[in-house]
Design a protein around this motif. Structure first.
Motif, PDB file in Angstrom:
ATOM      1  N   LYS A   1       0.832  -1.205   0.000  1.00  0.00           N
ATOM      2  CA  LYS A   1       0.000   0.000   0.000  1.00  0.00           C
ATOM      3  C   LYS A   1       0.864   1.251   0.000  1.00  0.00           C
ATOM      4  CE  LYS A   1      -4.026  -1.953   2.324  1.00  0.00           C
ATOM      5  NZ  LYS A   1      -4.882  -1.908   3.515  1.00  0.00           N
ATOM      6  N   ALA A   2       1.930   1.228   0.792  1.00  0.00           N
ATOM      7  CA  ALA A   2       2.817   2.388   0.855  1.00  0.00           C
ATOM      8  C   ALA A   2       3.474   2.642  -0.500  1.00  0.00           C
ATOM      9  CB  ALA A   2       3.880   2.184   1.934  1.00  0.00           C
ATOM     10  N   GLU A   3       3.920   1.567  -1.161  1.00  0.00           N
ATOM     11  CA  GLU A   3       4.538   1.716  -2.478  1.00  0.00           C
ATOM     12  C   GLU A   3       3.515   2.201  -3.508  1.00  0.00           C
ATOM     13  OE1 GLU A   3       7.962  -1.720  -2.114  1.00  0.00           O
ATOM     14  OE2 GLU A   3       5.928  -2.290  -2.657  1.00  0.00           O
ATOM     15  N   PHE A   4       2.291   1.696  -3.411  1.00  0.00           N
ATOM     16  CA  PHE A   4       1.248   2.157  -4.324  1.00  0.00           C
ATOM     17  C   PHE A   4       0.978   3.641  -4.131  1.00  0.00           C
ATOM     18  CE2 PHE A   4      -3.159   3.183  -5.268  1.00  0.00           C
ATOM     19  CZ  PHE A   4      -3.175   2.917  -6.627  1.00  0.00           C
ATOM     20  N   LEU A   5       0.947   4.085  -2.874  1.00  0.00           N
ATOM     21  CA  LEU A   5       0.713   5.504  -2.615  1.00  0.00           C
ATOM     22  C   LEU A   5       1.831   6.363  -3.187  1.00  0.00           C
ATOM     23  CD1 LEU A   5      -0.786   5.426   0.979  1.00  0.00           C
ATOM     24  CD2 LEU A   5      -1.955   5.995  -1.163  1.00  0.00           C
ATOM     25  N   ILE A   6       3.067   5.885  -3.068  1.00  0.00           N
ATOM     26  CA  ILE A   6       4.193   6.616  -3.669  1.00  0.00           C
ATOM     27  C   ILE A   6       4.007   6.687  -5.177  1.00  0.00           C
ATOM     28  CG2 ILE A   6       6.673   6.533  -4.149  1.00  0.00           C
ATOM     29  CD1 ILE A   6       6.969   5.289  -1.301  1.00  0.00           C
ATOM     30  N   PHE A   7       3.649   5.556  -5.791  1.00  0.00           N
ATOM     31  CA  PHE A   7       3.391   5.525  -7.234  1.00  0.00           C
ATOM     32  C   PHE A   7       2.279   6.496  -7.609  1.00  0.00           C
ATOM     33  CE2 PHE A   7       0.582   3.501 -10.470  1.00  0.00           C
ATOM     34  CZ  PHE A   7       1.347   3.794 -11.581  1.00  0.00           C
ATOM     35  N   MET A   8       1.191   6.433  -6.877  1.00  0.00           N
ATOM     36  CA  MET A   8       0.062   7.308  -7.176  1.00  0.00           C
ATOM     37  C   MET A   8       0.454   8.775  -7.025  1.00  0.00           C
ATOM     38  SD  MET A   8      -3.721   7.674  -5.558  1.00  0.00           S
ATOM     39  CE  MET A   8      -3.342   9.030  -4.481  1.00  0.00           C
ATOM     40  N   ASN A   9       1.131   9.096  -5.954  1.00  0.00           N
ATOM     41  CA  ASN A   9       1.465  10.494  -5.686  1.00  0.00           C
ATOM     42  C   ASN A   9       2.522  11.047  -6.634  1.00  0.00           C
ATOM     43  OD1 ASN A   9      -0.386  10.805  -3.589  1.00  0.00           O
ATOM     44  ND2 ASN A   9       1.054  10.017  -2.081  1.00  0.00           N
ATOM     45  N   THR A  10       3.453  10.217  -7.083  1.00  0.00           N
ATOM     46  CA  THR A  10       4.528  10.722  -7.942  1.00  0.00           C
ATOM     47  C   THR A  10       4.211  10.592  -9.425  1.00  0.00           C
ATOM     48  OG1 THR A  10       5.686   8.597  -7.868  1.00  0.00           O
ATOM     49  CG2 THR A  10       6.335  10.247  -6.253  1.00  0.00           C
ATOM     50  N   GLU A  11       3.404   9.608  -9.791  1.00  0.00           N
ATOM     51  CA  GLU A  11       3.151   9.360 -11.214  1.00  0.00           C
ATOM     52  C   GLU A  11       1.758   9.782 -11.652  1.00  0.00           C
ATOM     53  OE1 GLU A  11       5.378   7.636 -13.379  1.00  0.00           O
ATOM     54  OE2 GLU A  11       6.910   7.548 -11.853  1.00  0.00           O
ATOM     55  N   LEU A  12       0.796   9.707 -10.772  1.00  0.00           N
ATOM     56  CA  LEU A  12      -0.592   9.895 -11.205  1.00  0.00           C
ATOM     57  C   LEU A  12      -1.238  11.161 -10.667  1.00  0.00           C
ATOM     58  CD1 LEU A  12      -1.879   6.230 -10.764  1.00  0.00           C
ATOM     59  CD2 LEU A  12      -0.972   7.307 -12.825  1.00  0.00           C
ATOM     60  N   ASP A  13      -1.043  11.445  -9.394  1.00  0.00           N
ATOM     61  CA  ASP A  13      -1.705  12.580  -8.753  1.00  0.00           C
ATOM     62  C   ASP A  13      -0.931  13.859  -9.063  1.00  0.00           C
ATOM     63  OD1 ASP A  13      -3.268  14.225  -7.181  1.00  0.00           O
ATOM     64  OD2 ASP A  13      -2.449  13.498  -5.281  1.00  0.00           O
ATOM     65  N   LEU A  14      -1.141  14.366 -10.265  1.00  0.00           N
ATOM     66  CA  LEU A  14      -0.325  15.471 -10.760  1.00  0.00           C
ATOM     67  C   LEU A  14      -0.511  16.770  -9.988  1.00  0.00           C
ATOM     68  CD1 LEU A  14      -0.716  14.793 -14.583  1.00  0.00           C
ATOM     69  CD2 LEU A  14       1.145  14.089 -13.045  1.00  0.00           C
ATOM     70  N   ASN A  15      -1.696  16.980  -9.419  1.00  0.00           N
ATOM     71  CA  ASN A  15      -1.911  18.213  -8.666  1.00  0.00           C
ATOM     72  C   ASN A  15      -1.744  18.006  -7.158  1.00  0.00           C
ATOM     73  OD1 ASN A  15      -4.233  16.812  -8.059  1.00  0.00           O
ATOM     74  ND2 ASN A  15      -5.642  18.341  -8.885  1.00  0.00           N
ATOM     75  N   SER A  16      -1.293  16.835  -6.758  1.00  0.00           N
ATOM     76  CA  SER A  16      -0.975  16.506  -5.352  1.00  0.00           C
ATOM     77  C   SER A  16      -2.122  16.778  -4.384  1.00  0.00           C
ATOM     78  CB  SER A  16       0.271  17.273  -4.903  1.00  0.00           C
ATOM     79  OG  SER A  16       1.376  16.945  -5.713  1.00  0.00           O
ATOM     80  N   ASP A  17      -3.350  16.479  -4.827  1.00  0.00           N
ATOM     81  CA  ASP A  17      -4.480  16.677  -3.925  1.00  0.00           C
ATOM     82  C   ASP A  17      -4.905  15.393  -3.201  1.00  0.00           C
ATOM     83  OD1 ASP A  17      -5.748  15.255  -5.936  1.00  0.00           O
ATOM     84  OD2 ASP A  17      -7.348  16.723  -6.264  1.00  0.00           O
ATOM     85  N   GLY A  18      -4.152  14.312  -3.406  1.00  0.00           N
ATOM     86  CA  GLY A  18      -4.454  13.049  -2.735  1.00  0.00           C
ATOM     87  C   GLY A  18      -5.569  12.256  -3.381  1.00  0.00           C
ATOM     88  N   GLN A  19      -6.001  12.709  -4.557  1.00  0.00           N
ATOM     89  CA  GLN A  19      -7.073  12.037  -5.275  1.00  0.00           C
ATOM     90  C   GLN A  19      -6.736  12.001  -6.763  1.00  0.00           C
ATOM     91  OE1 GLN A  19     -10.481  14.477  -4.460  1.00  0.00           O
ATOM     92  NE2 GLN A  19     -10.699  13.727  -2.374  1.00  0.00           N
ATOM     93  N   LEU A  20      -7.322  11.032  -7.454  1.00  0.00           N
ATOM     94  CA  LEU A  20      -7.186  11.002  -8.901  1.00  0.00           C
ATOM     95  C   LEU A  20      -8.467  11.543  -9.510  1.00  0.00           C
ATOM     96  CD1 LEU A  20      -5.573   7.542  -9.726  1.00  0.00           C
ATOM     97  CD2 LEU A  20      -4.474   9.749  -9.471  1.00  0.00           C
ATOM     98  N   ASP A  21      -8.346  12.644 -10.237  1.00  0.00           N
ATOM     99  CA  ASP A  21      -9.512  13.120 -10.969  1.00  0.00           C
ATOM    100  C   ASP A  21      -9.554  12.401 -12.314  1.00  0.00           C
ATOM    101  OD1 ASP A  21      -7.730  14.428 -12.736  1.00  0.00           O
ATOM    102  OD2 ASP A  21      -7.976  16.355 -11.711  1.00  0.00           O
ATOM    103  N   PHE A  22     -10.572  12.686 -13.083  1.00  0.00           N
ATOM    104  CA  PHE A  22     -10.762  11.972 -14.344  1.00  0.00           C
ATOM    105  C   PHE A  22      -9.577  12.166 -15.283  1.00  0.00           C
ATOM    106  CE2 PHE A  22     -12.712  11.376 -18.588  1.00  0.00           C
ATOM    107  CZ  PHE A  22     -13.059  10.050 -18.445  1.00  0.00           C
ATOM    108  N   GLN A  23      -9.059  13.385 -15.364  1.00  0.00           N
ATOM    109  CA  GLN A  23      -7.922  13.655 -16.241  1.00  0.00           C
ATOM    110  C   GLN A  23      -6.694  12.852 -15.820  1.00  0.00           C
ATOM    111  OE1 GLN A  23      -7.820  15.524 -19.152  1.00  0.00           O
ATOM    112  NE2 GLN A  23      -5.843  14.517 -19.329  1.00  0.00           N
ATOM    113  N   GLU A  24      -6.420  12.793 -14.528  1.00  0.00           N
ATOM    114  CA  GLU A  24      -5.268  12.026 -14.042  1.00  0.00           C
ATOM    115  C   GLU A  24      -5.458  10.539 -14.320  1.00  0.00           C
ATOM    116  OE1 GLU A  24      -3.929  14.951 -10.379  1.00  0.00           O
ATOM    117  OE2 GLU A  24      -5.662  13.623 -10.126  1.00  0.00           O
ATOM    118  N   PHE A  25      -6.685  10.053 -14.161  1.00  0.00           N
ATOM    119  CA  PHE A  25      -6.980   8.662 -14.467  1.00  0.00           C
ATOM    120  C   PHE A  25      -6.780   8.393 -15.959  1.00  0.00           C
ATOM    121  CE2 PHE A  25     -10.045   5.336 -15.686  1.00  0.00           C
ATOM    122  CZ  PHE A  25      -9.551   4.294 -14.922  1.00  0.00           C
TER     123      PHE A  25
END
Length: 71
Positions: free
Chosen positions: A24-48
């Protein structure tokens, strides 16, 4: 496509000592560094869509490479 997915998984696994599973920790790092471009802790449709688009591009490039290797 599968090679691209494996490469992404391998890039982000192992930080906790287990190279075969994404924690889970590694996934969060992946999500935060690769996917969550605006660093809001969520994936919006554009990021998805960026994730899905990146996978589609990787699949397309793999297909093109495979086709050119067969020639």
């Amino acid at each position: 496509c599968i090679e691209s997915l494996i490469a992404v998984l391998q890039k982000h696994t192992g930080r906790d000592g287990n190279n075969s599973k994404l924690s889970k920790a590694e996934f969060l790092i992946f999500m935060n560094t690769e996917l969550d471009l605006n660093s809001d802790g969520q994936l919006d449709f554009q990021e998805f869509l960026n994730l899905i688009g990146g996978l589609a591009i990787a699949c397309h490039e793999s297909f093109v490479k495979s086709a050119s290797d067969r020639k």
